[in-house]
Design an enzyme around this catalytic site. Structure first.
Site, mmCIF file in Angstrom:
data_model
loop_
_atom_site.group_PDB
_atom_site.id
_atom_site.type_symbol
_atom_site.label_atom_id
_atom_site.label_comp_id
_atom_site.label_asym_id
_atom_site.label_seq_id
_atom_site.Cartn_x
_atom_site.Cartn_y
_atom_site.Cartn_z
ATOM 1 N N HIS A 193 0.873 -1.145 -0.043
ATOM 2 C CA HIS A 193 0.099 0.061 0.006
ATOM 3 C C HIS A 193 0.901 1.334 -0.054
ATOM 4 O O HIS A 193 0.789 2.051 1.006
ATOM 5 C CB HIS A 193 -0.682 0.122 1.345
ATOM 6 C CG HIS A 193 -2.563 -0.196 0.883
ATOM 7 N ND1 HIS A 193 -3.078 -1.064 0.082
ATOM 8 C CD2 HIS A 193 -3.416 0.736 1.151
ATOM 9 C CE1 HIS A 193 -4.192 -1.000 0.148
ATOM 10 N NE2 HIS A 193 -4.464 0.313 0.656
ATOM 11 N N ASP A 197 -3.554 6.738 -1.723
ATOM 12 C CA ASP A 197 -4.834 6.368 -2.431
ATOM 13 C C ASP A 197 -4.636 5.608 -3.521
ATOM 14 O O ASP A 197 -3.415 5.937 -4.249
ATOM 15 C CB ASP A 197 -5.791 7.560 -2.402
ATOM 16 C CG ASP A 197 -7.168 7.198 -2.590
ATOM 17 O OD1 ASP A 197 -7.557 6.218 -2.475
ATOM 18 O OD2 ASP A 197 -8.022 8.214 -2.862
ATOM 19 N N GLY A 198 -5.512 4.916 -4.011
ATOM 20 C CA GLY A 198 -5.287 4.231 -5.350
ATOM 21 C C GLY A 198 -4.753 2.992 -5.628
ATOM 22 O O GLY A 198 -4.180 2.436 -6.458
ATOM 23 N N GLY A 200 -5.626 -0.095 -4.632
ATOM 24 C CA GLY A 200 -6.260 -1.247 -5.177
ATOM 25 C C GLY A 200 -6.232 -1.284 -6.630
ATOM 26 O O GLY A 200 -5.876 -2.404 -7.392
ATOM 27 N N ARG A 201 -6.676 -0.252 -7.292
ATOM 28 C CA ARG A 201 -6.480 -0.138 -8.707
ATOM 29 C C ARG A 201 -4.998 -0.014 -9.221
ATOM 30 O O ARG A 201 -4.824 -0.855 -10.241
ATOM 31 C CB ARG A 201 -7.404 1.083 -9.177
ATOM 32 C CG ARG A 201 -8.567 1.205 -9.207
ATOM 33 C CD ARG A 201 -9.344 2.628 -9.287
ATOM 34 N NE ARG A 201 -8.994 3.394 -8.391
ATOM 35 C CZ ARG A 201 -9.312 4.968 -8.460
ATOM 36 N NH1 ARG A 201 -9.747 5.442 -9.475
ATOM 37 N NH2 ARG A 201 -8.979 5.621 -7.497
ATOM 38 N N MET A 202 -4.116 0.220 -8.551
ATOM 39 C CA MET A 202 -2.752 0.093 -9.127
ATOM 40 C C MET A 202 -2.406 -1.292 -8.842
ATOM 41 O O MET A 202 -1.673 -1.764 -10.005
ATOM 42 C CB MET A 202 -1.889 1.039 -8.360
ATOM 43 C CG MET A 202 -1.840 2.567 -8.674
ATOM 44 S SD MET A 202 -1.100 2.818 -10.211
ATOM 45 C CE MET A 202 0.428 2.274 -10.066
ATOM 46 N N SER A 203 -2.713 -2.004 -8.160
ATOM 47 C CA SER A 203 -2.447 -3.099 -7.846
ATOM 48 C C SER A 203 -3.023 -4.258 -8.908
ATOM 49 O O SER A 203 -2.288 -4.997 -9.561
ATOM 50 C CB SER A 203 -2.827 -3.763 -6.436
ATOM 51 O OG SER A 203 -2.029 -3.241 -5.249
ATOM 52 N N ARG A 204 -4.357 -3.843 -9.406
ATOM 53 C CA ARG A 204 -5.057 -4.802 -10.327
ATOM 54 C C ARG A 204 -4.259 -4.353 -11.641
ATOM 55 O O ARG A 204 -4.263 -5.183 -12.576
ATOM 56 C CB ARG A 204 -6.521 -4.260 -10.152
ATOM 57 C CG ARG A 204 -7.268 -4.993 -8.942
ATOM 58 C CD ARG A 204 -8.550 -5.020 -8.770
ATOM 59 N NE ARG A 204 -9.244 -3.485 -8.677
ATOM 60 C CZ ARG A 204 -9.314 -2.833 -7.739
ATOM 61 N NH1 ARG A 204 -9.004 -3.326 -6.396
ATOM 62 N NH2 ARG A 204 -9.758 -1.424 -7.658
#
Length: 380
Positions: A193, A197-198, A200-204
């Site tokens: 992490h 912010d962001g 989750g979308r960066m990881s996906r």
């Protein structure tokens, strides 16, 4: 320290082999289709992934609205916030898709931070900087109670070293199957992490990027973001991440995470195959209808959008067929006069839905649901 990649079980290897077979078959199917049908499918799958990935974070826009936005339509009934998030994620995903054959590509901290700026630059503020590692603590709150921290990320001071370890891992080929490595990269990044912010979308998106770099199949046909965005799957996604514990504890077995991702890959491939087959049948039905009704072949594109997405806009039809404004308007006006399409709204915001004389068979084929199977459940 990063999570160790677990050894695959016999069942994992069987499922992985099945996924490879499905992806190879999809590649052959895509190559055999007319280019405009492939482009329509790619646009839909990209929009579906954007809509789903944003929905996980609470930003709502239907796939059909995302399709309109990413193809240049601006008069879409979506809030300004959701519009900005949609276009930002689409820009990043579009860039990721272009990297599939970059010869001198390498992962770096700067590269990941630049991706983050594309995603979050419109939200940049001193306390939550875009394109920079976070400067303080960050928590993932419980979905049922925002006052409870479901996960507390590593201290900000540990982020630079952890990210360097991840970069080194990404740039090292350890002969693990790409889909497994992509799943592990997702887990590593979302657990560190590194941004305010962001994450989750960066990881996906990192997972999707690794699939794109593999080069076997275009990423929009392999990304599992759309699968993760389905409500039931999103809940399972959160539950699977919660199994890692409330703090960063990488020295643990994460075999269940691989099992979860292999299921996602398999069912997403099933979904794309089903969409491909359904879209093809709808196209054939509409082509037959157009021939018997004396319609120009190009109008099939507009009718196909209505059957598959529920509506078509003039701008989308004009762009898809390379028409002038006047040609597109005339075609749609003629379809309305023939009661094949029905206009909704006025001026720039107008779109068209099925009219009384729209072929019901095409609508029935499009609306027929498919059944997904669990690849880990024995059949026969």
């Amino acid at each position: 320290m990063l999570f160790p990649t677990p050894s695959l079980s016999r069942e994992d290897n069987r499922v992985l082999a099945s996924i490879d077979e499905m992806r190879s078959a999809l590649q052959d199917q895509v190559r055999s289709l007319p280019s405009r049908q492939v482009q329509r499918l790619r646009t839909f799958l990209t929009a579906d992934a954007v809509a789903a990935s944003n929905s996980i974070e609470g930003f709502r826009a239907a796939t059909v609205d995302v399709e309109d936005l990413i193809t240049g339509e601006r008069d879409v009934e979506v809030s300004e916030e959701n519009k900005k998030e949609t276009l930002a994620l689409h820009r990043m995903m579009t860039y990721i898709q272009t990297l599939h054959d970059a010869a001198d590509f390498a992962y770096s901290k700067s590269f990941l931070n630049a991706l983050h700026w594309i995603l979050q630059g419109h939200r940049h503020q001193p306390r939550k900087p875009a394109g920079q590692w976070r400067r303080g603590p960050v928590y993932v709150t419980d979905a049922r109670d925002a006052s409870i921290a479901a996960y507390t990320a590593p201290d900000a001071d540990a982020v630079p070293a952890l990210m360097q370890e991840l970069i080194d891992w990404l740039n090292t080929d350890d002969a693990t199957h790409t889909l497994v490595r992509a799943a592990m990269a997702h887990l590593h990044l979302v657990s560190i992490h590194p941004w305010a912010d962001g994450n989750g979308r960066m990881s996906r998106s990192l997972q999707t990027l690794m699939i794109a770099r593999e080069g076997v199949l275009a990423p929009e046909f392999s990304s599992i973001e759309a699968w993760l965005g389905r409500p039931g799957n999103t809940w399972e996604y959160y539950r699977e991440l919660a199994r890692r514990g409330p703090q960063y504890l990488p020295d643990q077995d994460v075999a269940s995470w691989i099992h979860f991702n292999l299921t996602a890959y398999h069912q997403q491939a099933q979904t794309v195959q089903g969409r491909l087959a359904r879209a093809g049948k709808v196209w054939e039905t509409l082509a037959d209808f157009a021939q018997h009704a004396g319609l120009d072949e190009r109008t099939i594109t507009a009718l196909h959008d209505v059957a598959m997405a529920g509506r078509v806009r003039r701008s989308r039809y004009e762009s898809a067929e390379g028409l002038s404004l006047q040609q597109a308007q005339r075609d749609l006006r003629d379809l309305v006069t023939a009661q094949i399409l029905t206009p909704v709204g006025r001026t720039r915001a107008r779109y068209y839905t099925a009219g009384d004389r729209f072929p019901q068979t095409a609508l029935d084929i499009s609306a027929t649901p498919m059944t997904l199977t669990d690849p880990y459940t024995p059949t026969g």
